[in-house]
Motif scaffolding. Sequence first.
Motif, PDB file in Angstrom:
ATOM      1  N   ILE A 415      32.260   9.949   5.524  1.00  0.00           N
ATOM      2  CA  ILE A 415      30.883  10.353   5.225  1.00  0.00           C
ATOM      3  C   ILE A 415      29.963   9.136   5.298  1.00  0.00           C
ATOM      4  O   ILE A 415      30.150   8.168   4.550  1.00  0.00           O
ATOM      5  CB  ILE A 415      30.803  11.015   3.836  1.00  0.00           C
ATOM      6  CG1 ILE A 415      31.718  12.247   3.787  1.00  0.00           C
ATOM      7  CG2 ILE A 415      29.369  11.392   3.490  1.00  0.00           C
ATOM      8  CD1 ILE A 415      31.826  12.884   2.419  1.00  0.00           C
ATOM      9  N   ASN A 416      28.987   9.199   6.202  1.00  0.00           N
ATOM     10  CA  ASN A 416      28.079   8.060   6.423  1.00  0.00           C
ATOM     11  C   ASN A 416      28.846   6.761   6.644  1.00  0.00           C
ATOM     12  O   ASN A 416      28.472   5.695   6.144  1.00  0.00           O
ATOM     13  CB  ASN A 416      27.104   7.910   5.246  1.00  0.00           C
ATOM     14  CG  ASN A 416      25.980   8.943   5.286  1.00  0.00           C
ATOM     15  OD1 ASN A 416      25.751   9.565   6.327  1.00  0.00           O
ATOM     16  ND2 ASN A 416      25.293   9.123   4.180  1.00  0.00           N
ATOM     17  N   GLU A 447      32.754  15.214  -4.435  1.00  0.00           N
ATOM     18  CA  GLU A 447      31.680  14.224  -4.269  1.00  0.00           C
ATOM     19  C   GLU A 447      31.970  12.915  -4.999  1.00  0.00           C
ATOM     20  O   GLU A 447      31.505  11.842  -4.595  1.00  0.00           O
ATOM     21  CB  GLU A 447      30.327  14.793  -4.715  1.00  0.00           C
ATOM     22  CG  GLU A 447      30.242  15.219  -6.166  1.00  0.00           C
ATOM     23  CD  GLU A 447      30.607  16.686  -6.382  1.00  0.00           C
ATOM     24  OE1 GLU A 447      30.348  17.206  -7.471  1.00  0.00           O
ATOM     25  OE2 GLU A 447      31.164  17.308  -5.433  1.00  0.00           O
ATOM     26  N   TYR A 450      33.844   9.613  -3.125  1.00  0.00           N
ATOM     27  CA  TYR A 450      33.210   8.748  -2.127  1.00  0.00           C
ATOM     28  C   TYR A 450      32.181   7.822  -2.772  1.00  0.00           C
ATOM     29  O   TYR A 450      31.412   8.261  -3.635  1.00  0.00           O
ATOM     30  CB  TYR A 450      32.525   9.585  -1.039  1.00  0.00           C
ATOM     31  CG  TYR A 450      33.490  10.262  -0.100  1.00  0.00           C
ATOM     32  CD1 TYR A 450      33.850   9.675   1.110  1.00  0.00           C
ATOM     33  CD2 TYR A 450      34.076  11.479  -0.442  1.00  0.00           C
ATOM     34  CE1 TYR A 450      34.750  10.278   1.964  1.00  0.00           C
ATOM     35  CE2 TYR A 450      34.979  12.095   0.407  1.00  0.00           C
ATOM     36  CZ  TYR A 450      35.312  11.492   1.612  1.00  0.00           C
ATOM     37  OH  TYR A 450      36.216  12.083   2.454  1.00  0.00           O
ATOM     38  N   GLU A 452      29.278   7.013  -2.043  1.00  0.00           N
ATOM     39  CA  GLU A 452      28.096   7.328  -1.249  1.00  0.00           C
ATOM     40  C   GLU A 452      27.019   7.921  -2.161  1.00  0.00           C
ATOM     41  O   GLU A 452      27.106   9.079  -2.573  1.00  0.00           O
ATOM     42  CB  GLU A 452      28.466   8.315  -0.136  1.00  0.00           C
ATOM     43  CG  GLU A 452      27.296   8.853   0.676  1.00  0.00           C
ATOM     44  CD  GLU A 452      26.368   7.745   1.152  1.00  0.00           C
ATOM     45  OE1 GLU A 452      25.183   7.772   0.791  1.00  0.00           O
ATOM     46  OE2 GLU A 452      26.854   6.841   1.874  1.00  0.00           O
ATOM     47  N   LEU A 455      25.271  11.404  -1.519  1.00  0.00           N
ATOM     48  CA  LEU A 455      26.076  12.632  -1.522  1.00  0.00           C
ATOM     49  C   LEU A 455      25.947  13.318  -2.885  1.00  0.00           C
ATOM     50  O   LEU A 455      26.467  12.846  -3.888  1.00  0.00           O
ATOM     51  CB  LEU A 455      27.543  12.304  -1.229  1.00  0.00           C
ATOM     52  CG  LEU A 455      28.525  13.488  -1.167  1.00  0.00           C
ATOM     53  CD1 LEU A 455      28.172  14.449  -0.047  1.00  0.00           C
ATOM     54  CD2 LEU A 455      29.964  12.977  -1.011  1.00  0.00           C
ATOM     55  N   TYR A 458      30.043  17.850  -2.677  1.00  0.00           N
ATOM     56  CA  TYR A 458      30.962  18.112  -1.578  1.00  0.00           C
ATOM     57  C   TYR A 458      32.086  18.982  -2.112  1.00  0.00           C
ATOM     58  O   TYR A 458      32.883  18.557  -2.949  1.00  0.00           O
ATOM     59  CB  TYR A 458      31.511  16.795  -1.003  1.00  0.00           C
ATOM     60  CG  TYR A 458      32.704  16.965  -0.078  1.00  0.00           C
ATOM     61  CD1 TYR A 458      32.886  18.115   0.696  1.00  0.00           C
ATOM     62  CD2 TYR A 458      33.667  15.963   0.031  1.00  0.00           C
ATOM     63  CE1 TYR A 458      33.968  18.265   1.530  1.00  0.00           C
ATOM     64  CE2 TYR A 458      34.767  16.098   0.861  1.00  0.00           C
ATOM     65  CZ  TYR A 458      34.916  17.254   1.597  1.00  0.00           C
ATOM     66  OH  TYR A 458      36.008  17.413   2.422  1.00  0.00           O
ATOM     67  N   ASP A 476      34.364  23.148   4.269  1.00  0.00           N
ATOM     68  CA  ASP A 476      33.732  21.990   3.639  1.00  0.00           C
ATOM     69  C   ASP A 476      32.235  22.239   3.537  1.00  0.00           C
ATOM     70  O   ASP A 476      31.583  22.574   4.549  1.00  0.00           O
ATOM     71  CB  ASP A 476      33.982  20.718   4.447  1.00  0.00           C
ATOM     72  CG  ASP A 476      35.356  20.119   4.216  1.00  0.00           C
ATOM     73  OD1 ASP A 476      36.009  20.512   3.231  1.00  0.00           O
ATOM     74  OD2 ASP A 476      35.781  19.276   5.021  1.00  0.00           O
ATOM     75  N   PHE A 478      28.734  20.324   2.233  1.00  0.00           N
ATOM     76  CA  PHE A 478      28.145  19.059   1.819  1.00  0.00           C
ATOM     77  C   PHE A 478      26.680  19.262   1.436  1.00  0.00           C
ATOM     78  O   PHE A 478      25.977  20.046   2.077  1.00  0.00           O
ATOM     79  CB  PHE A 478      28.193  18.033   2.957  1.00  0.00           C
ATOM     80  CG  PHE A 478      29.562  17.796   3.543  1.00  0.00           C
ATOM     81  CD1 PHE A 478      30.403  16.833   3.008  1.00  0.00           C
ATOM     82  CD2 PHE A 478      30.002  18.534   4.628  1.00  0.00           C
ATOM     83  CE1 PHE A 478      31.658  16.598   3.560  1.00  0.00           C
ATOM     84  CE2 PHE A 478      31.254  18.307   5.188  1.00  0.00           C
ATOM     85  CZ  PHE A 478      32.079  17.338   4.646  1.00  0.00           C
ATOM     86  N   PRO A 484      22.142  12.993   6.265  1.00  0.00           N
ATOM     87  CA  PRO A 484      23.174  11.963   6.475  1.00  0.00           C
ATOM     88  C   PRO A 484      23.115  11.404   7.892  1.00  0.00           C
ATOM     89  O   PRO A 484      22.633  12.071   8.824  1.00  0.00           O
ATOM     90  CB  PRO A 484      24.473  12.736   6.238  1.00  0.00           C
ATOM     91  CG  PRO A 484      24.132  14.149   6.578  1.00  0.00           C
ATOM     92  CD  PRO A 484      22.704  14.345   6.162  1.00  0.00           C
ATOM     93  N   ILE A 487      28.853  12.433   9.747  1.00  0.00           N
ATOM     94  CA  ILE A 487      30.023  13.012   9.060  1.00  0.00           C
ATOM     95  C   ILE A 487      31.079  13.239  10.126  1.00  0.00           C
ATOM     96  O   ILE A 487      30.814  13.879  11.150  1.00  0.00           O
ATOM     97  CB  ILE A 487      29.702  14.350   8.358  1.00  0.00           C
ATOM     98  CG1 ILE A 487      28.629  14.158   7.281  1.00  0.00           C
ATOM     99  CG2 ILE A 487      30.975  14.933   7.740  1.00  0.00           C
ATOM    100  CD1 ILE A 487      28.194  15.460   6.640  1.00  0.00           C
ATOM    101  N   GLU A 489      34.818  14.799  10.471  1.00  0.00           N
ATOM    102  CA  GLU A 489      35.980  15.497   9.913  1.00  0.00           C
ATOM    103  C   GLU A 489      37.226  14.938  10.601  1.00  0.00           C
ATOM    104  O   GLU A 489      37.300  14.890  11.831  1.00  0.00           O
ATOM    105  CB  GLU A 489      35.874  16.995  10.144  1.00  0.00           C
ATOM    106  CG  GLU A 489      34.781  17.678   9.333  1.00  0.00           C
ATOM    107  CD  GLU A 489      35.206  17.954   7.896  1.00  0.00           C
ATOM    108  OE1 GLU A 489      36.260  17.434   7.473  1.00  0.00           O
ATOM    109  OE2 GLU A 489      34.493  18.712   7.205  1.00  0.00           O
TER     110      GLU A 489
END
Length: 564
Positions: A415-416, A447, A450, A452, A455, A458, A476, A478, A484, A487, A489
Amino acid sequence: MLAFIEKEAECFLTNRAKEPSFQSFRHFHKNGDRQLFESEYFDRRKRLTTFGLLSYLHPNEFIYIEELENQIWQICQEFTWCLPAHLHMEREGQTYEDYRISQSLHYSIDLFAAETAFTLAEIHHIFQDRLDPFLIEKIKIEIDRRVIAIYLDNGPYEWEEATHNWAAVCAGSIGAAALYLVSDRSVLRSILARVFQTMECYLQGFEEDGACTEGYSYWQYGFGYFLYFLDLYEQATGETSRLLSRDKVHKIAQFQQNIFLSSNFVVNFSDAIPMAKPMLGFSHYLYHKWNDIHLPAREHGQFQIIDHCGRWAPAFRELSWYDSKLPGNNWPEKTVLFDESMIFLSRISIYAFAAKGGHNAEPHNHNDIGHFILLGGNEIFLKDLGAGQYHKDYFNDKRYDFICTSAAGHSIPIINGKFQRDGKEYKAIPLKSDFSKDEDIWQLALEQTYPEPTLLAYNRRFHWKKTAKPRLFLTDVFQFKKQPSSIIESFILEDRSYRLFDDYILFEGEEQSLKFIFDSQLTPIIEQQFFTNHQGEQEGFLRVQFPLVDLEQEIEVIFTLEFC
C-alpha cells in the motif's frame, strides 16, 4: 520404525563419524553459517540415538553397546554441548586469567546442552548394568559440571522466563536429568520448583485456544518435552502434575488435529515447514491422556523416528509409547478458528483453506497478517514459504530482509509502496466469523498492520464456498484520507505451469486446476522467484501481482479462486 533404525546403523557402521574440527566450530562466529558445525554435531547424536535404541532392542548384540559407548565417549569429550549460535562467549570464551580467578570451567545451557544432559541421564539409567563402569561415572560427572551444577549456581537464564519452546525443552530436559541423577532430595526439590515455574512461563506463550503460533514442528518439539518431563515426574513421584488438568493444556494437546490441511500438508505459518508427519507414539500417548485426541492415519505417521538433530527423547518414546492396537484415520472434515491466535482452517475432502490474523511480534514471527494458504487435490496452490535457512542474520535485525519472513513473501498487498512491519502494534482486528455447513466467512480489519497514516480502513473478507469444487472469494476494501499513489495486490503461489487469459489465470495441477479470476481491467505480473528454504535448498515459487488502476479514496477489489 525398526527397519529405519537398522538401516541407519548399517550406514553408521560403514561410514565412521567425522572428527569435529576447530575450524568448523569457529565457522559460525566468522561467517554466520550454522550448517558446517551443526552437521557434525548432530551426526554424533544420530549415532548415539541409533545405537542406544538398538542396544535396547537387541541386548545380546555386543556391537551395538560398544558403538553406544564410543558415541557417549565422544560426546563427553566435546568442548561444549551448546551450539556455537547459542554460546554466551563470556562463558566458553573465558580467558586464562578468568579461569585462574574462578578455577572452574563455565558453560552455556541452550536447547542442545540441556537435551544432551537428558539423553545421557536416561541412557545411564537404562544401561547402567551394561555400560563400562568408568563411562557410567564419566556420564554423571559431565552432566553435573556442564548442566546441573551450572543451573544451580547461576540464573535465572533468559529461557527460564521465555514463552516459547526453549522454556519447555531446556527446563524439561534439566528436570528429567535431575529426576534420574540427583539423589539429594532438597536439591532435587529446588530444581523441580524452578522447572515448574519455567513450565508456567511456557504455557503463558499459548492463548487459551491452544494454538502454537511458532508452527506445528515447534508444537511437537516444545509440547513434547513438556510432556516427557511431566511423564517422568509422574513415574518418579507417583503424582500427576496439576498442569495436566488445565483446559489450556488439553487445548494445546488438540492442536495437531486442528492444524493439518490434508494428509501430510500442514498449515505452515511462521517458521514451519509445509510437510510434516505426526509422531504416532506421541499421538497415542496424548490419546491415553485425553480420549478426544484424533489418531492420525498410520500411513501419514513418522517412521523415521530419529530426527535431523538425532534427539533421543522423542525417538525412544516413539517406540515405547506406540500402541499397535490403536487405529488411525484421515483428518476429518472440519472448520476451526483459533479465536485468540486468529488462525483459521477449513478442511473439505481433498480441499483446504487456511488464513492468518494475529500480530507481527509472534515467536518465529513473519510479517504475514491476512495471508492465506489454499490446497486442492492434495496439492498446494496458494502457499506459505515457511521457514528459511537458519543463519546468524535470520535472528537479528536483518531478519525481515529474507523473502520468507518479510511481508513481500506473503499474499498481502503493498500500500503506497509500504509493506507490513514487525511489532506487536501491527495487528489484525476480527470483524466477522460466520461458519456453516455450506460456507465460511471470516473478515478482518487490517489497517493497523501498515505504517501508512493515510489508510483509514482496510477490511479483508474471506468467503469460502464449500461446494463439490470449492471456491474462495477474496474481497479487499480500502478507505484512505486522500487518493493513494499505488496499491499492489500480491500473491504467493506454488511454482507450477499456468496459462494466462483475459480475466483469469489457470494454474495447473496433477489432479486439480485453479482458476484465479480477476477484473479484466487489471494486468497481472507473474514472476518466478527463489529462496533458500530451511533445508538450505533453493526452492522456487510464483509471485503474482496486480497493480490496481483507477485509484480512489475508497476501493473494493474482488478475486475469485475456483477449483476446476
